[in-house]
Design an enzyme around this catalytic site. Structure first.
Site, short mmCIF file in Angstrom:
data_model
loop_
_atom_site.label_atom_id
_atom_site.label_comp_id
_atom_site.label_asym_id
_atom_site.label_seq_id
_atom_site.Cartn_x
_atom_site.Cartn_y
_atom_site.Cartn_z
N CYS A 53 -78.39 17.12 -37.36
CA CYS A 53 -78.01 17.21 -38.78
C CYS A 53 -76.98 16.14 -39.11
O CYS A 53 -75.92 16.08 -38.48
CB CYS A 53 -77.44 18.58 -39.11
SG CYS A 53 -76.92 18.69 -40.83
N LEU A 66 -76.11 22.63 -43.92
CA LEU A 66 -76.52 23.82 -43.15
C LEU A 66 -76.13 25.13 -43.81
O LEU A 66 -75.76 26.09 -43.14
CB LEU A 66 -75.99 23.76 -41.71
CG LEU A 66 -76.41 22.55 -40.87
CD1 LEU A 66 -75.88 22.71 -39.43
CD2 LEU A 66 -77.93 22.39 -40.83
N ILE A 70 -88.83 12.73 -36.94
CA ILE A 70 -87.41 12.46 -36.99
C ILE A 70 -86.74 13.40 -38.00
O ILE A 70 -87.35 13.81 -38.99
CB ILE A 70 -87.14 10.98 -37.43
CG1 ILE A 70 -87.77 10.68 -38.77
CG2 ILE A 70 -87.58 10.03 -36.35
CD1 ILE A 70 -87.48 9.27 -39.31
N ILE A 101 -76.96 19.24 -47.73
CA ILE A 101 -76.81 20.68 -47.96
C ILE A 101 -75.70 21.23 -47.07
O ILE A 101 -74.96 22.13 -47.46
CB ILE A 101 -78.15 21.41 -47.67
CG1 ILE A 101 -79.31 20.77 -48.45
CG2 ILE A 101 -78.04 22.90 -47.98
CD1 ILE A 101 -79.15 20.72 -49.95
N THR A 136 -90.22 17.64 -47.21
CA THR A 136 -89.89 17.41 -48.61
C THR A 136 -91.08 17.62 -49.55
O THR A 136 -90.89 18.04 -50.69
CB THR A 136 -89.33 15.97 -48.75
OG1 THR A 136 -88.26 15.83 -47.81
CG2 THR A 136 -88.79 15.70 -50.13
#
Lengths: 273, 303
Positions: free
Chosen positions: B130, B73, B191, B71, B266
């Site tokens: 990220c 950020l 994580i 994505i 998710t």
């Protein structure tokens, strides 16, 4: 364009009333669900949990094809193309399906301005046009359907459309029925013959090149054009930010199809990529 | 007494279920599906100083038991976050943890400094992990010295709960966790996603525009459990476990490995009310097992 979601979506379960092949590789599924049948609007979609295990992992989004409020059902139309739709095609009548919906915004109709609408569906893009034609008729807007497919065998739901309007133009790429070529050229030819354009508008759903071309045609004749987009979706509820389309607005370079769409003004979208 | 309550730094969570940043928007996206205030805490989408449109598309790809994302950020930026997103978050009866990121070491300080004056924020989760941005991100979180520097800088400007979010894309995650702990963090969360990649064999094109992305979902759960276990042996701070949680059993597994709380990520995409289901199932578990406090599960793996 209005961006609000008219009805809050929820997680639902519904019984499958039938799930059958209506053209080679294309299925129509009917799901018993009163709320969706009564409240969903043309252009909205549902997101189905196809499998309870992890294959496929994501839900699969499907445009609402038709609804019947009194009989409490709605239909989806889908092409069997990958693991998700392959599994969906095996679902039998009587099984219970889990889905989220109704999701997304919807096609907007204004009877004060529009008297006649061109409903342009390319391939499976015909899916939202049945519920839309029904919706327009209730609002005294006359629907004219333009339906493009590669070949006659792919035509779906013609009886549904014929029950709603006698004005149906068909184009096939192989010339097996109707005009030979792309449906966009039929729309262009139709518009060329008109003398008045201010009471017309276009609704379209189909492959991006079709929507791109249609947007250009609409611009040429100064006819408003709403398009319903299809993209890969991770969540369907505006959280994963995976379903973007490029816009022509540098201030807001992307729109998210699941929540801000799936319906946009054709001019908003940059189809060049 | 609330059997599900757990403590992270100066925060008491009414249950160990937090939402993973980037999977729960700014909270209101999920309001139609369950009472968001029922969460132990809400961790919002990463906020950066300036708004970000995010990476090119395609940004997501479905993989076996999981997904890849890149994505980049994408977020509304700190000003819009404070004016447009905080009023809803503030109205919730849950712990609000704001995930923050910068592209320089100083930018982290700048973002947190701005948020210090904002009411209704209970803590910060610092994204130094990220995998989908060119500057900062995983480059910071894979270096113990930079991790320590960012942690120490933030510690001097805030007394709010400070959680460092760690990447698994390193040689030894416990070294990074120790650096964060020694520099004054209240907790570490782990994580973040694993670097992954997928190719469409028909078109020969990568499934993500950025070629590689971050893998999440149940596919990564065993990796995450191992890393949580490793870090639990190395530091005494409470650990927040993340990675592929789909149900209450997964939560218990993370807690047995040493996590005090967890983040559900998710799974929210698949079942938007999954957090509610998990919280209810944890209640049932405690009843059934006659557990007075879910804290008793933490690190309770039998060797």
């Amino acid at each position: 364009m209005k961006k609000t979601i008219p009805t809050d979506s929820s997680i639902h379960t519904g019984e499958v009333l039938f799930n059958k092949e209506v053209a080679p590789g294309i299925c129509r599924m009917r799901i018993f669900h009163d709320e969706i049948a009564r409240t969903s609007l043309p252009g909205q979609f549902i997101n189905i949990r196809v499998s309870n295990n992890m294959e496929p992992f994501w839900r699969r989004p499907f445009s609402i094809h038709a609804t019947h409020a009194d009989e409490h059902w709605f239909d989806i139309l889908y092409r069997v193309i990958g693991i998700g739709t392959q599994k969906l095609a095996f679902v039998k009548s009587g099984e219970i399906i889990n889905f989220v919906g109704p999701l997304g915004n919807h096609f907007i109709a204004d009877p004060a301005i529009t008297k006649t609408s061109l409903l342009v569906g390319g391939g499976l893009g015909i899916a939202p046009m049945v519920i839309l034609a029904h919706y327009l008729i209730q609002r005294n807007i006359h629907p004219i359907v333009f339906y493009g497919v590669r070949s006659q065998s792919e035509l779906c739901s013609l009886p549904d459309l014929q029950a709603l309007t006698s004005d149906i133009y068909i184009a096939t790429e192989d010339g097996s029925v109707g005009q030979t070529g792309y449906i966009t050229e039929s729309v262009d030819a139709f518009l060329r013959q008109q003398t008045q354009y201010n009471e017309l508008n276009i609704y379209a759903c189909g492959p991006n090149p079709m929507l791109d071309r249609l947007g250009q045609i609409a611009e040429l004749y100064h006819v408003p054009c709403q398009v319903s987009l299809e993209t890969l979706m991770g969540c369907g509820i505006g959280a994963c930010l995976g379903c973007g389309m490029k816009t022509r607005n540098s201030e807001k370079p992307y729109v998210y199809v699941c929540k801000e769409g799936p319906v946009f003004q054709a001019g908003e979208i940059d189809f060049s990529e | 007494m609330n059997k599900l309550a757990v403590t992270i730094g100066n925060l008491t969570l009414k249950n160990p279920i937090l939402t993973a940043s980037g999977t729960f928007g700014y909270g209101n996206e999920y309001a139609p599906y369950f009472d968001v205030s029922a969460l132990g805490g809400l961790i919002s989408k990463t906020i950066t100083l300036n708004p970000r449109a995010g990476n090119a598309f395609p940004r997501i790809a479905e993989t076996p038991s999981g997904m890849l994302n890149s994505i980049g950020l994408a977020n509304v930026g700190i000003d819009a976050f404070i004016s447009e997103k905080m009023p809803y978050l503030r109205s919730l009866d849950t712990v609000n943890i704001v995930n923050v990121a910068g592209f320089t070491i100083d930018e982290y300080t700048e973002v947190v400094q701005r948020l210090e004056d904002v009411d209704g924020i209970d803590g910060y989760e610092v994204n130094i992990s990220c995998p989908n941005v060119k500057e900062g991100g995983v480059a910071f979180g894979s270096n113990p010295n930079i991790t320590a520097k960012i942690t120490a800088n933030l510690r001097t400007i805030t007394t709010r709960c400070l959680i460092m979010k760690l990447t698994p894309n390193v040689t030894r995650i416990s070294d990074i966790a120790r650096a964060a702990a020694d520099a004054g963090a209240d907790s570490v969360s782990l994580i973040n996603t694993l670097v992954g990649m997928a190719i469409d064999v028909r078109t020969r094109r990568p499934k993500l525009a950025t070629i590689t992305g971050g893998l999440s979902g149940p596919a990564i759960k065993p990796v995450a459990i191992a890393r949580v276990y490793e870090v639990a042996q190395a530091i005494s701070l409470p650990i927040i476990g993340i990675g592929g949680i789909m149900n209450a059993d997964d939560v218990l597994e993370f807690m047995m490995a040493g996590a005090t709380a967890v983040q559900v990520g998710t799974a929210n995409f698949i079942d938007p009310d999954v957090c509610m289901t998990i919280i209810n199932d944890l209640h049932s578990y405690c009843e059934r097992e006659a557990i007075q406090s879910v804290g008793a599960v933490i690190g309770s793996m039998i060797m």
